[in-house]
Enzyme design. Sequence first.
Site, PDB file in Angstrom:
ATOM      1  N   GLY A   1      21.278  27.885  53.273  1.00  0.00           N
ATOM      2  CA  GLY A   1      21.851  28.637  54.557  1.00  0.00           C
ATOM      3  C   GLY A   1      21.675  29.362  54.879  1.00  0.00           C
ATOM      4  O   GLY A   1      21.842  29.673  55.669  1.00  0.00           O
TER       5      GLY A   1
ATOM      6  N   MET B   1      18.197  30.029  55.880  1.00  0.00           N
ATOM      7  CA  MET B   1      17.052  29.847  57.270  1.00  0.00           C
ATOM      8  C   MET B   1      17.709  29.211  58.014  1.00  0.00           C
ATOM      9  O   MET B   1      18.519  28.452  57.389  1.00  0.00           O
ATOM     10  CB  MET B   1      15.914  30.344  56.317  1.00  0.00           C
ATOM     11  CG  MET B   1      15.465  31.581  55.874  1.00  0.00           C
ATOM     12  SD  MET B   1      14.012  31.757  55.641  1.00  0.00           S
ATOM     13  CE  MET B   1      14.049  31.186  53.657  1.00  0.00           C
TER      14      MET B   1
ATOM     15  N   ARG C   1      12.449  22.707  58.972  1.00  0.00           N
ATOM     16  CA  ARG C   1      13.364  23.152  57.265  1.00  0.00           C
ATOM     17  C   ARG C   1      12.154  23.817  56.994  1.00  0.00           C
ATOM     18  O   ARG C   1      11.181  23.971  56.405  1.00  0.00           O
ATOM     19  CB  ARG C   1      13.719  22.074  56.259  1.00  0.00           C
ATOM     20  CG  ARG C   1      14.332  20.131  57.207  1.00  0.00           C
ATOM     21  CD  ARG C   1      14.308  19.320  56.327  1.00  0.00           C
ATOM     22  NE  ARG C   1      15.445  18.286  56.495  1.00  0.00           N
ATOM     23  CZ  ARG C   1      16.496  18.139  56.592  1.00  0.00           C
ATOM     24  NH1 ARG C   1      17.293  19.094  56.220  1.00  0.00           N
ATOM     25  NH2 ARG C   1      17.157  17.027  56.881  1.00  0.00           N
TER      26      ARG C   1
ATOM     27  N   SER D   1      18.281  58.987  21.796  1.00  0.00           N
ATOM     28  CA  SER D   1      18.759  58.229  22.854  1.00  0.00           C
ATOM     29  C   SER D   1      18.432  58.857  24.379  1.00  0.00           C
ATOM     30  O   SER D   1      18.921  59.906  24.683  1.00  0.00           O
ATOM     31  CB  SER D   1      20.118  57.698  21.912  1.00  0.00           C
ATOM     32  OG  SER D   1      21.023  57.396  23.166  1.00  0.00           O
TER      33      SER D   1
ATOM     34  N   LYS E   1      11.495  23.998  48.369  1.00  0.00           N
ATOM     35  CA  LYS E   1      12.194  23.285  49.232  1.00  0.00           C
ATOM     36  C   LYS E   1      10.267  21.819  49.261  1.00  0.00           C
ATOM     37  O   LYS E   1      10.091  20.935  49.207  1.00  0.00           O
ATOM     38  CB  LYS E   1      12.325  22.781  50.477  1.00  0.00           C
ATOM     39  CG  LYS E   1      12.768  21.312  51.429  1.00  0.00           C
ATOM     40  CD  LYS E   1      13.696  21.986  52.405  1.00  0.00           C
ATOM     41  CE  LYS E   1      14.711  22.454  52.390  1.00  0.00           C
ATOM     42  NZ  LYS E   1      16.094  23.136  53.541  1.00  0.00           N
TER      43      LYS E   1
ATOM     44  N   CYS F   1      21.002  55.191  25.746  1.00  0.00           N
ATOM     45  CA  CYS F   1      23.168  54.548  26.041  1.00  0.00           C
ATOM     46  C   CYS F   1      23.313  54.829  27.446  1.00  0.00           C
ATOM     47  O   CYS F   1      25.031  54.941  27.679  1.00  0.00           O
ATOM     48  CB  CYS F   1      23.175  55.882  25.722  1.00  0.00           C
ATOM     49  SG  CYS F   1      22.967  56.968  25.209  1.00  0.00           S
TER      50      CYS F   1
ATOM     51  N   TYR G   1      17.187  49.610  20.523  1.00  0.00           N
ATOM     52  CA  TYR G   1      18.407  49.025  19.999  1.00  0.00           C
ATOM     53  C   TYR G   1      19.002  49.567  22.159  1.00  0.00           C
ATOM     54  O   TYR G   1      17.708  50.528  23.081  1.00  0.00           O
ATOM     55  CB  TYR G   1      19.901  49.157  19.594  1.00  0.00           C
ATOM     56  CG  TYR G   1      20.215  51.131  19.753  1.00  0.00           C
ATOM     57  CD1 TYR G   1      21.083  52.119  20.746  1.00  0.00           C
ATOM     58  CD2 TYR G   1      19.422  52.234  18.569  1.00  0.00           C
ATOM     59  CE1 TYR G   1      21.277  53.148  21.172  1.00  0.00           C
ATOM     60  CE2 TYR G   1      20.085  53.096  18.824  1.00  0.00           C
ATOM     61  CZ  TYR G   1      20.665  53.413  19.791  1.00  0.00           C
ATOM     62  OH  TYR G   1      21.153  55.298  19.984  1.00  0.00           O
TER      63      TYR G   1
ATOM     64  N   ARG H   1      16.490  20.345  44.395  1.00  0.00           N
ATOM     65  CA  ARG H   1      16.006  22.114  43.598  1.00  0.00           C
ATOM     66  C   ARG H   1      17.407  21.976  42.978  1.00  0.00           C
ATOM     67  O   ARG H   1      18.655  21.414  42.334  1.00  0.00           O
ATOM     68  CB  ARG H   1      17.338  22.433  44.911  1.00  0.00           C
ATOM     69  CG  ARG H   1      18.705  23.413  45.357  1.00  0.00           C
ATOM     70  CD  ARG H   1      18.555  24.301  46.379  1.00  0.00           C
ATOM     71  NE  ARG H   1      19.259  23.925  46.928  1.00  0.00           N
ATOM     72  CZ  ARG H   1      20.513  24.510  49.108  1.00  0.00           C
ATOM     73  NH1 ARG H   1      19.524  24.795  49.410  1.00  0.00           N
ATOM     74  NH2 ARG H   1      20.741  23.809  48.796  1.00  0.00           N
TER      75      ARG H   1
ATOM     76  N   HIS I   1      33.226  58.393  37.480  1.00  0.00           N
ATOM     77  CA  HIS I   1      33.921  58.513  35.871  1.00  0.00           C
ATOM     78  C   HIS I   1      34.639  57.284  36.057  1.00  0.00           C
ATOM     79  O   HIS I   1      34.952  56.360  35.154  1.00  0.00           O
ATOM     80  CB  HIS I   1      34.594  59.922  36.156  1.00  0.00           C
ATOM     81  CG  HIS I   1      35.877  60.267  35.178  1.00  0.00           C
ATOM     82  ND1 HIS I   1      37.164  59.200  35.374  1.00  0.00           N
ATOM     83  CD2 HIS I   1      36.036  60.379  34.352  1.00  0.00           C
ATOM     84  CE1 HIS I   1      38.184  59.315  34.463  1.00  0.00           C
ATOM     85  NE2 HIS I   1      37.137  59.742  33.364  1.00  0.00           N
TER      86      HIS I   1
END
Length: 885
Positions: A115, A117, A106, A765, A36, A833, A853, A350, A466
Amino acid sequence: MGLGPMGEFELRAMDRRYIYDFSEGGELGRELLGGKGAGLAEMTSIGLPVPAGFTVTTEACREYMRRGGRLPDGLAEEVQEHVGRLEEAAGKRFGDPSDPLLVSVRSGAAVSMPGMMDTILNLGLNDEAVEGLARATGNERFALDAYRRLVQMFGDVVDGIEAELFERELTALKARRGATQDVELESGDLRELVGRFGEIYSRHTGGPFPQDARDQLERAVRAVFDSWNTPRAQVYRRANGIPDDLGTAVNVVQMVFGNKGEDSGTGVAFTRDPSTGEPGMWGEFLVNAQGEDVVAGIRTPEPIAAMRKRFPGAHDRLTETMARLEEHYREMQDIEFTIEEGTLYLLQTRTGKRTAAAALRIAVDMVTESLLTREEAVARVDPSQLDQLLHPMIDPQAEYEVAARGLNASPGAATGKIVLDADRAEEQGKAGEAVVLVRTETTPDDIHGVIEARGVLTAHGGMTSHAAVVARGMGKPCVAGCEALSIDLSARRLRLGAHDLAEGDVITIDGGTGDVILGEVDLVPPQIDENFGTLLGWADDVRRLRVRANADTPEDAAKAREFGAEGIGLCRTEHMFMAEERLPLVRAMILATSEDERRAALDRLLPFQQEDFEGILAAMAGLPVTIRLLDPPLHEFLPPLEEAESAEMARRIRALREANPMLGTRGCRLGLLYPEIYEMQVRAIVRAALAVAGRTGEAPLVEIMHPLVGFAEELRRLRRLTLDTASSELEQAERQLDYLVGTMIELPRACVRADEIAAEADFFSFGTNDLTQTTLGFSRDDAEGKFLTRYLEDRILDANPFETLDVSGVGDLMRIAVERAREIDPEIKLGICGEHGGDARSVAFCHELGLAYVSCSPYRVPLARLAAAQATLAERGVTAVQVGG
């Protein structure tokens, strides 16, 4: 005489500066000024209409917390110096009884926490000053309204007086006057209200409302610092991964008043629609009100478009200013403004919060508008938001009662009738009924019920249980580990928090929040549009890290490919054994008393395995498919002892029972004790690959993975078994097939001896689910259902290690494994994985390690694609921007 270390510290402390005026802080940034304060300073520097003021820095807050709630030395004097500058600029004196300067206080953290603080308006008023303000403005009603607001907010924020006590008095007064809204109260009413508020304050604090303006200000600054550690702020930070040690800045701003009459007002506006991303000003305003009235919902606001008629000049200036701000920040802005007697003032700007659909549209539109490059647009979208687009969600406008809360194990929402076993879920689901499968915990036996249910709710289990893993793979919502749930299966009833329910009652689950809700709640469908494909296409152009999917069925594989998966990183063969027509054969194999009997059962299983593999390989034609050989202990395929169908089965169940099966006879240990099991699976894989190649003319890229290897000798023997079995099949078929043999790295020993294991492997992997368990010594289901929640609440851990990789522990082991494996084979293929492959922070770490990957559940593939691109961009210095706080 030179200064020693302590003298140097004291000198630095004396020179330290804790406060900056808005006019001098434009380049200091949000880390010091908070979002802010940085926004106000920057708006001031570019000439926008911002009230004068100053910011007490986040460093002052951190020092306040380090000192146990004592203000830093010199801060009080520095505050007074800057109040003096403010008085000079305003031409008014703070605390003056005739025409006082009033300020707001503020909060403003470096990371936006809307919202969470506290704010206090109208500081500087007291019993004398309110009369002076009334005379100076000629508006007694306005002055008294401002004073009653100060007493209420100061009492609530600074002294902890319950806000409802003040609201109750206000409501009672309106009822006596026949008023429906605050603005209908007259001066005499507000004078009476000020008196009653003062009585509430005195009754709860033991003293009168403070009359010294400077005392008010100091106490207000302390209160805002303290609000950093309120329970709601701590919960918000935990939910959004915000560090606890950032602290908040405090902004002291000259008051401008939207409650001076019909020519004044206040509002909130966005430069684009935060729900859809549609360009154009969107928001609300109130006439004759202060800013808190809009966000508190005390009165019903008017749409921002109505401002053109009510305040034409201010509306035009606001429209022009908002366009300028969006162009300046190159980001959608959320703005708070006040109109005082026709003049517009900006109180905050903001980065605007937005839905996932809006985030994608805004990013794509801003490229079209030449505000952003494609790379910047890719960096702008939060990967976790993409989950919202792929699953039904609870309607944001819906009202509902949360009966209990569990772990948000798989995103999306589902409404349906409670069913307490998988058979009924399958039966009713196939009949077209919407059902939610509710179990104490799920097992592989429940898979048919999970498939037909809209969602899953379990009392036990965690994020990688699971139920959670299977639900995520299918794109179904799941709430796991709901400790407020207890089931009486014999009575077909359950208790959910304070509520007794029966099978057939309707509930709604939100797998994104973990909420379990009584009754049916309106849902909104998935919102995939062309912006989704456009942005992910740009991400694919950027990223180095490939993205595969964890998929066990042809349907999962097809869905993964639809979402852009570049192969399968984990195909779990055990799930294939659970189908109704196969389970008897699996059990016959387990109950066999000789190798010949076991091989006979496996021969009957082989065609089923081959059929499964053919479907998956065909769905992924031309892409790599990593197939993990059987991993779980054999007892998981047998019923509970009390449900044994014969004495022989009961005997075998007892024989297979282990004290700690997770570390027992499973994974490669099964393959070494019962090599015929892995032989059958390798035969099925090779035959399936040859069959698909024959039909499509394109040979699949098969990778055969042995799980739970800890010793190089284990993999050496199993590699030989794999090569011999595959060679036998290929010679018999007179065909050739390229394939790889590797292992899943999921034990600490495998990481530190990765060089030895790499000598026997074509690829690694990382199975990070089990690697996390074995490294941390955490049983994932027990941890998430018991102590882990407390660990996260108490900040013993900053993140759930089963959701986000423990980089300093598990990550270090991975780093060791990567380095040592590449010493032996610089070209070895390395991937991950575990479910961490769908977590943005974990994906960034995998990019840093140089893995080839990541692999994750199909519905998280888009998230991983975007996260992988952002990891590449971060390396190049392209990151998302945040404005305001």
